[in-house]
Scaffold this active site. Sequence first.
Site, mmCIF file in Angstrom:
data_model
loop_
_atom_site.group_PDB
_atom_site.id
_atom_site.type_symbol
_atom_site.label_atom_id
_atom_site.label_comp_id
_atom_site.label_asym_id
_atom_site.label_seq_id
_atom_site.Cartn_x
_atom_site.Cartn_y
_atom_site.Cartn_z
ATOM 1 N N HIS A 8 8.498 -9.928 2.336
ATOM 2 C CA HIS A 8 7.148 -10.288 2.761
ATOM 3 C C HIS A 8 6.717 -9.536 4.014
ATOM 4 O O HIS A 8 7.534 -8.981 4.726
ATOM 5 C CB HIS A 8 6.989 -11.804 2.972
ATOM 6 N N HIS B 200 -2.044 -0.799 7.916
ATOM 7 C CA HIS B 200 -2.653 -1.350 6.713
ATOM 8 C C HIS B 200 -1.608 -1.879 5.739
ATOM 9 O O HIS B 200 -0.432 -1.591 5.853
ATOM 10 C CB HIS B 200 -3.524 -0.297 6.004
ATOM 11 N N GLU C 35 -5.434 -1.092 1.835
ATOM 12 C CA GLU C 35 -5.631 0.111 1.035
ATOM 13 C C GLU C 35 -5.467 -0.257 -0.438
ATOM 14 O O GLU C 35 -4.462 -0.824 -0.828
ATOM 15 C CB GLU C 35 -4.617 1.180 1.408
#
Length: 123
Positions: free
Chosen positions: A5, A71, A117
């Site tokens: 994660h 990102h 993204e």
Amino acid sequence: MQIIHTNLHVTDLDTTIAFYTEQLGLSESWGFDSPDGTTRHRYVADEAGVEIQLTKVDGEEELTVGTAWDHLALRVDDVDAAFAAIENHGVVKEPGDQPEADVRTAFILDPDGHKIELVGPLE
């Protein structure tokens, strides 16, 4: 080794969970609260089980996105269709080809300004 994660701090847990589940198609998987109840953690996952941990700390109403984080990349089948369908919270970069990486990408923002993204195959 495998990635399990990534953790993002958020200012509104319900809004952010809705964004990741309803707009990006992830599933809410599980969660827990700190023993004193001041911090709530909820997880959303993709089909492979890779999770994003969304953390809301009481009293944290503004976030500063630092320079160390850039990102989160998400694979999609069609960048243009995903970009058009997602009710994002800001466009960083419209869909465009990245021939050097053999992909098409676009960048959007989530409710707290985290850059996402969208990555898909070149047509």
